[in-house]
Design a protein around this motif. Structure first.
Motif, short mmCIF file in Angstrom:
data_model
loop_
_atom_site.label_atom_id
_atom_site.label_comp_id
_atom_site.label_asym_id
_atom_site.label_seq_id
_atom_site.Cartn_x
_atom_site.Cartn_y
_atom_site.Cartn_z
N LEU A 89 -7.50 -11.48 21.73
CA LEU A 89 -8.04 -10.20 21.27
C LEU A 89 -9.50 -10.37 20.87
O LEU A 89 -10.03 -11.48 20.85
N GLY A 90 -10.14 -9.24 20.53
CA GLY A 90 -11.41 -9.30 19.85
C GLY A 90 -11.18 -9.76 18.42
O GLY A 90 -10.05 -10.04 18.01
N SER A 91 -12.23 -9.82 17.64
CA SER A 91 -12.11 -10.36 16.29
C SER A 91 -13.00 -9.58 15.34
O SER A 91 -13.67 -8.62 15.73
N CYS A 116 -17.06 -8.88 19.88
CA CYS A 116 -16.75 -9.35 21.24
C CYS A 116 -16.69 -10.88 21.26
O CYS A 116 -17.39 -11.55 22.01
N PRO A 130 -13.68 -13.62 21.70
CA PRO A 130 -12.25 -13.77 21.98
C PRO A 130 -11.58 -14.78 21.05
O PRO A 130 -12.09 -15.89 20.85
N GLY A 158 -6.66 -12.48 17.63
CA GLY A 158 -7.78 -11.94 16.90
C GLY A 158 -8.17 -12.75 15.68
O GLY A 158 -9.09 -12.38 14.95
N GLU A 159 -7.50 -13.90 15.46
CA GLU A 159 -7.72 -14.68 14.24
C GLU A 159 -7.91 -16.17 14.48
O GLU A 159 -8.62 -16.84 13.74
N THR A 188 -4.75 -10.75 27.70
CA THR A 188 -5.47 -10.02 26.66
C THR A 188 -4.71 -8.73 26.38
O THR A 188 -3.83 -8.33 27.13
N PRO A 247 -7.80 -5.83 17.58
CA PRO A 247 -8.64 -5.04 18.47
C PRO A 247 -8.72 -5.63 19.87
O PRO A 247 -8.81 -6.84 20.04
N TYR A 248 -8.68 -4.78 20.88
CA TYR A 248 -8.80 -5.23 22.25
C TYR A 248 -10.22 -5.71 22.54
O TYR A 248 -11.18 -5.04 22.18
N LEU A 249 -10.34 -6.84 23.21
CA LEU A 249 -11.64 -7.25 23.74
C LEU A 249 -12.22 -6.15 24.60
O LEU A 249 -13.43 -5.89 24.59
#
Length: 324
Positions: free
Chosen positions: A71-73, A77, A79, A83-84, A110, A116-118
Motif C-alpha cells: 500500500l501507500g503509507s 507514494c 510503497p 502501509g506500515e 497492491t 491507502p492505495y498506492l
C-alpha cells in the motif's frame, strides 16, 4: 582511482575499453527477470508472522504465491507492506529468498480491502511507475497484481502499467469485485478493464469469486461468476479467440466460510479445478494460504483459519491438480 575512472570502463568481463576525455561509464539498469508463469498462486498475507512462505512450500510442495498487500503509507507514494512495514523488511525478503532457493516465485499484490492505495496517493503515472518498480526491484519479481476494491484513477494506473510492461515485460493481473454470478465483475471493474484495453495493457482478469449474492449452490455460483466474467471480456477484447480469452482469465474464491454466509468447501475446490482444467484458464488462486487450516471449525470468518473442518493446507493441495 580517479584517473582510471576517467580513462577506462569495464564493459565486459576482463575487457577494458578507453573512454574519451570527460566521458563517464554508463551503468545499464539491470534487466528485469523473465516472468515465470504462475498457474496457481494462493494469496499470503505477509504482514502476518505465520505461516511463512518456506513453511507452506515445505508442507505442500506449493512454490508460487501472491504476496498481499503493498500500500501507500503516511509518507504518501512510498510503497510499504500493509502501509506500515518497510518494503525491504528483512523478514519478508528473507522468506522470498528462501522460497526461491526451493524453486519458487512470487507475484506482489497492491490494493486490497484496506488503504491507502498506492494507485490513489501517487499523483502521476510516472510516480506510480516508480513505486511499481521499487516493489519489483525489492522482491525480485516481475509479476504485479492490482487488487481493486476501491475507486482508483484508472487511466493514470493503466498508463503506468503500460509503461511498466513496455520497459520490463511485467505480467499484470487485475483482481476485481464480482457483482453476481449472472453479471460477472461489477460495472466499475469493467471500466477499469476497458481503460486497460485502451492503454494496451496485457492483463489477466481475476474475478474475486466471493461475497456476492446467488441462489445457486456455491460451487456452481463461483463457476458461473467466472463464465460471466469471460463473456464481459469478449466485449472488451473482441478480436481475441475464446482460447486466448480463457488464457487471460483467473478465478479467486475465498476458501471456507465467506462473509455472506456461503461456504466454499473442498468439493467446491475440486469442482473448480475440474472446470478450470477443462477450459484451460490462466490462473487459479484463493484467499488465503494463512486461512488454509481447520483450527476453528464452526467459527466466524477469520484471517487465520477457514472456519470449516479441514486438513492443514487441504485447499492448497487440491489446487495443485490445476494444470492450466
Amino acid at each position: 582511482m580517479k584517473l582510471f575512472t576517467k580513462l577506462f570502463a569495464v564493459l565486459a568481463a576482463g575487457t577494458l575499453l578507453p573512454l574519451t576525455a570527460g566521458a563517464s561509464a554508463a551503468v545499464p539498469e539491470p534487466a528485469a527477470p523473465e516472468p515465470v508463469a504462475l498457474k496457481t498462486a494462493p494469496y499470503v498475507d505477509v504482514t502476518q508472522e505465520k505461516p511463512t512462505l518456506p513453511e507452506i512450500a515445505e508442507a505442500t510442495g506449493q512454490k508460487t504465491f501472491t504476496l498481499a498487500f503493498v500500500l501507500g503509507s503516511a509518507a504518501g507514494c512510498t510503497p510499504m507492506w500493509g502501509g506500515e512495514k518497510a518494503l525491504d523488511d528483512p523478514a519478508v525478503l528473507g522468506q522470498i529468498e528462501q522460497l526461491r532457493a526451493q524453486g519458487g516465485e512470487v507475484a506482489v499484490a497492491t490494493g486490497g480491502a484496506m488503504g491507502p492505495y498506492l494507485e490513489s496517493v501517487c499523483g502521476t503515472a510516472d510516480e506510480l511507475l516508480g513505486a511499481y518498480k521499487q516493489i519489483l526491484d525489492a522482491t525480485g519479481s516481475n509479476h504485479l497484481d492490482v487488487d481493486v476494491e476501491a475507486n482508483i484513477p484508472q487511466d493514470t494506473v493503466n498508463e503506468a502499467l503500460a509503461k511498466l510492461q513496455a520497459e520490463r515485460g511485467t505480467e499484470v493481473s487485475y483482481t476485481l469485485r464480482v457483482q453476481g454470478d449472472e453479471t460477472g465483475v461489477d460495472p466499475y471493474s469493467l471500466q477499469v478493464l476497458q481503460s486497460a484495453a485502451a492503454h494496451g495493457v496485457d492483463v489477466t482478469v481475476n474475478p474475486m469469486a466471493m461475497e456476492f449474492g446467488s441462489s445457486k449452490p456455491w460451487g456452481d455460483a463461483v463457476i458461473a461468476a467466472a463464465e460471466s466474467t469471460l463473456e464481459q471480456m469478449k466485449g472488451i477484447w473482441p478480436d481475441l479467440s475464446d482460447a486466448d480469452l480463457k488464457a487471460k482469465l483467473g478465478v479467486t474464491p475465498m476458501i471456507g466460510r465467506n462473509y455472506n454466509g456461503n461456504v466454499f468447501t473442498q468439493d467446491n475446490a475440486r469442482q473448480l479445478v475440474e472446470w478450470a482444467n477443462t477450459n484451460k484458464i490462466g490462473l487459479l488462486s484463493f484467499w488465503s494460504a494463512g486461512r488454509d487450516n481447520g483450527s476453528c471449525p464452526g467459527g466466524g470468518v477469520s484471517p487465520t483459519c477457514s472456519s470449516i473442518d479441514q486438513q492443514p493446507y487441504e485447499f492448497t493441495k487440491i489446487l495443485q491438480d490445476f494444470t492450466g
